[in-house]
Design a protein around this motif. Structure first.
Motif, PDB file in Angstrom:
ATOM      1  N   LEU A  94       0.841  -1.205   0.000  1.00 23.27           N
ATOM      2  CA  LEU A  94       0.000   0.000   0.000  1.00 23.27           C
ATOM      3  C   LEU A  94       0.878   1.257   0.000  1.00 23.27           C
ATOM      4  CD1 LEU A  94      -2.803   1.333   0.216  1.00 23.27           C
ATOM      5  CD2 LEU A  94      -2.566   1.171   2.703  1.00 23.27           C
ATOM      6  N   GLY A 150       2.353   1.548  -3.402  1.00 28.67           N
ATOM      7  CA  GLY A 150       1.295   1.917  -4.340  1.00 28.67           C
ATOM      8  C   GLY A 150       0.905   3.378  -4.234  1.00 28.67           C
ATOM      9  N   ARG A 151       0.816   3.880  -3.003  1.00 29.35           N
ATOM     10  CA  ARG A 151       0.480   5.293  -2.804  1.00 29.35           C
ATOM     11  C   ARG A 151       1.585   6.190  -3.355  1.00 29.35           C
ATOM     12  NH1 ARG A 151      -0.522   6.479   2.941  1.00 29.35           N
ATOM     13  NH2 ARG A 151      -1.064   8.529   2.155  1.00 29.35           N
ATOM     14  N   THR A 199       1.211   6.177  -7.118  1.00 28.95           N
ATOM     15  CA  THR A 199       0.053   6.985  -7.496  1.00 28.95           C
ATOM     16  C   THR A 199       0.362   8.474  -7.346  1.00 28.95           C
ATOM     17  OG1 THR A 199      -1.400   5.207  -6.740  1.00 28.95           O
ATOM     18  CG2 THR A 199      -2.414   7.342  -7.064  1.00 28.95           C
ATOM     19  N   SER A 224      -3.288   3.366  -9.927  1.00 31.32           N
ATOM     20  CA  SER A 224      -3.589   2.964  -8.549  1.00 31.32           C
ATOM     21  C   SER A 224      -3.751   1.451  -8.415  1.00 31.32           C
ATOM     22  CB  SER A 224      -4.854   3.676  -8.075  1.00 31.32           C
ATOM     23  OG  SER A 224      -5.932   3.356  -8.928  1.00 31.32           O
ATOM     24  N   THR A 246      -2.266  -0.015  -5.224  1.00 33.35           N
ATOM     25  CA  THR A 246      -3.039   0.402  -4.051  1.00 33.35           C
ATOM     26  C   THR A 246      -4.296  -0.450  -3.905  1.00 33.35           C
ATOM     27  OG1 THR A 246      -2.217   2.663  -4.295  1.00 33.35           O
ATOM     28  CG2 THR A 246      -4.184   2.360  -2.932  1.00 33.35           C
TER      29      THR A 246
END
Length: 184
Positions: free
Chosen positions: A108, A111-112, A115, A121, A124
């Protein structure tokens, strides 16, 4: 040639054994995990006894470094696993769930960051889904244990069937293969 034939026959027998074992795992997943827990309990007791033996046989005090304590703890843990074999049905999904949760949190964060710099995304979303899967394992361990065991059983059966078919196929063409082998 006879050695190869024995090897191939052994592979066929092993494949059939794993197919049967997989079927048993599907039919009785919780009992299989309990049996594995008992086997681990026995192994833990043996390991504890070995450590205690090493401690007793070690003459130098500074080389012992806690092997007596470790041995006793392993024996106690092994006895507990034997006394409560169903604990494996809870510990297995709890452990897997915790690993999935930790991995999904890391994913996460990555992923953030992706992004944030303009990437998709995808990571995420996947991390949120795997986080939920980890929570399911942690908060519903009995069903998770069954699902994990059945999944492993299916994979074992598929592998065993593939191996069985491959071995029978090779055995069928063994004579032709043997005639075409070039001695080096």
């Amino acid at each position: 040639m006879k050695d190869i034939q024995k090897y191939l026959t052994g592979k066929i027998i092993a494949s059939i054994f794993f197919i049967i074992l997989g079927i048993i795992m599907i039919a009785k997943p919780l009992q299989v995990v309990s049996l594995i827990t008992m086997i681990l309990g026995i192994g833990t007791i043996i390991m504890g006894a070995v450590l205690i033996g090493l401690d007793v046989l070690q003459k130098e005090l500074f080389l012992r470094s806690g092997t007596l304590m470790q041995g006793v703890l392993l024996i106690v843990m092994g006895i507990a696993l034997l006394a409560y074999p169903n604990i494996g049905n809870i510990l297995l999904p709890l452990s897997i769930g915790a690993i999935i949760i930790a991995d999904s949190i890391l994913r996460l964060q990555i992923g953030r960051a992706i992004t944030h710099i303009g990437g998709t995304s995808y990571l995420t979303i996947i991390s949120i889904l795997t986080f939920i899967l980890g929570l399911i394992c942690v908060f519903n361990p009995m069903i998770s244990s069954q699902v994990i065991t059945i999944y492993l059983a299916i994979m074992m059966i598929v592998e065993a069937i593939t191996s069985l078919v491959d071995t029978i196929y090779v055995k069928k063409y063994m004579k032709e293969l043997q005639d075409n082998i070039i001695d080096v």
